[in-house]
Scaffold this motif. Structure first.
Motif, PDB file in Angstrom:
ATOM      1  N   PRO A   1      47.800  39.776  39.072  1.00 56.82           N
ATOM      2  CA  PRO A   1      46.580  38.963  39.106  1.00 56.82           C
ATOM      3  C   PRO A   1      45.584  39.534  40.124  1.00 56.82           C
ATOM      4  CG  PRO A   1      48.545  37.585  39.295  1.00 56.82           C
ATOM      5  CD  PRO A   1      48.999  39.017  39.397  1.00 56.82           C
ATOM      6  N   ALA A   2      44.324  39.329  39.861  1.00 52.83           N
ATOM      7  CA  ALA A   2      43.281  39.866  40.750  1.00 52.83           C
ATOM      8  C   ALA A   2      43.469  39.400  42.182  1.00 52.83           C
ATOM      9  CB  ALA A   2      41.906  39.461  40.227  1.00 52.83           C
ATOM     10  N   VAL A   3      43.853  38.146  42.378  1.00 52.05           N
ATOM     11  CA  VAL A   3      44.008  37.621  43.736  1.00 52.05           C
ATOM     12  C   VAL A   3      45.094  38.381  44.492  1.00 52.05           C
ATOM     13  CG1 VAL A   3      45.650  35.766  43.148  1.00 52.05           C
ATOM     14  CG2 VAL A   3      44.087  35.515  45.112  1.00 52.05           C
ATOM     15  N   ASP A   4      46.155  38.804  43.808  1.00 54.84           N
ATOM     16  CA  ASP A   4      47.211  39.573  44.474  1.00 54.84           C
ATOM     17  C   ASP A   4      46.677  40.902  44.985  1.00 54.84           C
ATOM     18  OD1 ASP A   4      48.899  37.520  43.832  1.00 54.84           O
ATOM     19  OD2 ASP A   4      50.097  38.641  42.387  1.00 54.84           O
ATOM     20  N   GLU A   5      45.834  41.536  44.200  1.00 51.82           N
ATOM     21  CA  GLU A   5      45.278  42.814  44.625  1.00 51.82           C
ATOM     22  C   GLU A   5      44.268  42.619  45.756  1.00 51.82           C
ATOM     23  OE1 GLU A   5      44.025  47.133  42.883  1.00 51.82           O
ATOM     24  OE2 GLU A   5      44.158  45.471  41.478  1.00 51.82           O
ATOM     25  N   VAL A   6      43.470  41.573  45.699  1.00 45.38           N
ATOM     26  CA  VAL A   6      42.484  41.319  46.755  1.00 45.38           C
ATOM     27  C   VAL A   6      43.174  41.077  48.089  1.00 45.38           C
ATOM     28  CG1 VAL A   6      40.707  39.712  47.579  1.00 45.38           C
ATOM     29  CG2 VAL A   6      40.692  40.467  45.204  1.00 45.38           C
ATOM     30  N   VAL A   7      44.195  40.225  48.106  1.00 41.54           N
ATOM     31  CA  VAL A   7      44.834  39.905  49.388  1.00 41.54           C
ATOM     32  C   VAL A   7      45.638  41.086  49.913  1.00 41.54           C
ATOM     33  CG1 VAL A   7      44.768  37.417  49.012  1.00 41.54           C
ATOM     34  CG2 VAL A   7      46.821  38.696  48.348  1.00 41.54           C
TER      35      VAL A   7
ATOM     36  N   ASP B   1      35.432  39.326  38.964  1.00 42.95           N
ATOM     37  CA  ASP B   1      35.247  38.667  37.676  1.00 42.95           C
ATOM     38  C   ASP B   1      36.510  37.984  37.173  1.00 42.95           C
ATOM     39  OD1 ASP B   1      32.659  39.573  37.787  1.00 42.95           O
ATOM     40  OD2 ASP B   1      32.965  41.217  36.371  1.00 42.95           O
ATOM     41  N   ARG B   2      37.667  38.364  37.720  1.00 38.79           N
ATOM     42  CA  ARG B   2      38.933  37.783  37.263  1.00 38.79           C
ATOM     43  C   ARG B   2      39.463  36.690  38.186  1.00 38.79           C
ATOM     44  NH1 ARG B   2      41.661  43.079  37.444  1.00 38.79           N
ATOM     45  NH2 ARG B   2      43.424  41.816  38.023  1.00 38.79           N
ATOM     46  N   LEU B   3      38.803  36.444  39.307  1.00 40.02           N
ATOM     47  CA  LEU B   3      39.255  35.401  40.221  1.00 40.02           C
ATOM     48  C   LEU B   3      38.985  34.021  39.641  1.00 40.02           C
ATOM     49  CD1 LEU B   3      38.089  36.904  43.617  1.00 40.02           C
ATOM     50  CD2 LEU B   3      40.442  36.683  42.794  1.00 40.02           C
ATOM     51  N   ARG B   4      39.857  33.069  39.982  1.00 43.21           N
ATOM     52  CA  ARG B   4      39.764  31.706  39.478  1.00 43.21           C
ATOM     53  C   ARG B   4      39.728  30.718  40.645  1.00 43.21           C
ATOM     54  NH1 ARG B   4      38.204  34.203  36.051  1.00 43.21           N
ATOM     55  NH2 ARG B   4      39.307  35.048  34.294  1.00 43.21           N
ATOM     56  N   GLU B   5      39.290  29.503  40.374  1.00 45.81           N
ATOM     57  CA  GLU B   5      39.273  28.452  41.394  1.00 45.81           C
ATOM     58  C   GLU B   5      40.662  28.248  41.987  1.00 45.81           C
ATOM     59  OE1 GLU B   5      36.745  26.604  42.729  1.00 45.81           O
ATOM     60  OE2 GLU B   5      35.241  27.631  41.530  1.00 45.81           O
ATOM     61  N   SER B   6      41.686  28.406  41.190  1.00 44.84           N
ATOM     62  CA  SER B   6      43.057  28.213  41.661  1.00 44.84           C
ATOM     63  C   SER B   6      43.479  29.270  42.681  1.00 44.84           C
ATOM     64  CB  SER B   6      44.034  28.216  40.474  1.00 44.84           C
ATOM     65  OG  SER B   6      43.952  29.447  39.773  1.00 44.84           O
ATOM     66  N   ASP B   7      42.717  30.361  42.806  1.00 44.05           N
ATOM     67  CA  ASP B   7      43.002  31.414  43.784  1.00 44.05           C
ATOM     68  C   ASP B   7      42.460  31.089  45.173  1.00 44.05           C
ATOM     69  OD1 ASP B   7      44.153  32.956  41.736  1.00 44.05           O
ATOM     70  OD2 ASP B   7      42.229  33.917  41.270  1.00 44.05           O
ATOM     71  N   LEU B   8      41.573  30.112  45.282  1.00 44.23           N
ATOM     72  CA  LEU B   8      40.900  29.819  46.548  1.00 44.23           C
ATOM     73  C   LEU B   8      41.848  29.455  47.694  1.00 44.23           C
ATOM     74  CD1 LEU B   8      37.666  28.006  45.346  1.00 44.23           C
ATOM     75  CD2 LEU B   8      37.864  30.279  46.355  1.00 44.23           C
TER      76      LEU B   8
END
Length: 179
Positions: free
Chosen positions: A111-117, A36-43
């Motif tokens: 940021p969510a993307v940091d945790e996902v990767v 829910d916290r991911l953004r287009e800029s994270d793609l």
């Protein structure tokens, strides 16, 4: 989350169609606190990490050999080096005032993307540590190609899901009936 969950995150990210943020959210459906916290800029970052995951998985699926093992090692180490987990103990989400102890791989303000990767890199590394490099597969159903971890006793899994297996088996049955 435990290491098995992080391995699943790695597989979901590697198998995701990273066309837009909604496709990533669909792939990470079991982790809504990230999705829910991911953004287009994270793609772009997610695509880069998914590429490294796929290269490591493809090397494992290719079979035993020094070159494949070196590819697995170098791809996973590159991911861990670029997106290192920063483990921290957490105890939220329990019931009756008893904490649900688990480890997060990023700080609370990351940021969510940091945790996902970081979770994906850590998950694939832990998957290799726990299962080796011979239990990984790629779905043999035509048009699928989804990567999976084969935890079956006989290591004979050929399909990513019962749906793909059933589709292939029904098509083969129908082909035999027509003959």
């Amino acid at each position: 989350m435990d290491s098995a969950d992080y391995t699943e995150v790695a597989l979901r990210l590697a198998n995701a169609e990273l066309t837009d943020v909604e496709s990533v959210r669909a792939a990470l459906h079991d982790e809504p606190w990230w999705a829910d916290r991911l953004r287009e800029s994270d793609l772009p970052l997610l695509r880069e990490v998914a590429g490294g995951l796929r290269r490591a998985l493809a090397a494992m699926v290719a079979g035993p050999g020094h070159a494949q093992d070196e590819t697995v090692r170098s791809e996973i180490n590159a991911l861990l080096g670029t997106h290192p987990p920063r483990p921290r103990l957490s105890g939220h989400g329990g019931h009756d005032d008893v904490p649900n102890w688990h480890v997060h791989v990023a700080g609370p303000d990351a940021p969510a993307v940091d945790e996902v990767v970081a979770a994906a890199a850590w998950g694939l590394a832990q998957g290799v540590v726990h299962h080796g490099t011979r239990r990984w597969g790629r779905c043999q159903a035509e048009g699928c190609g989804t990567y999976f971890l084969d935890t079956s006793t006989n290591q004979a899994k050929r399909f990513c899901s019962p749906r793909c297996a059933n589709r292939v088996h029904v098509a083969a049955f129908r082909a035999r009936k027509r003959s």
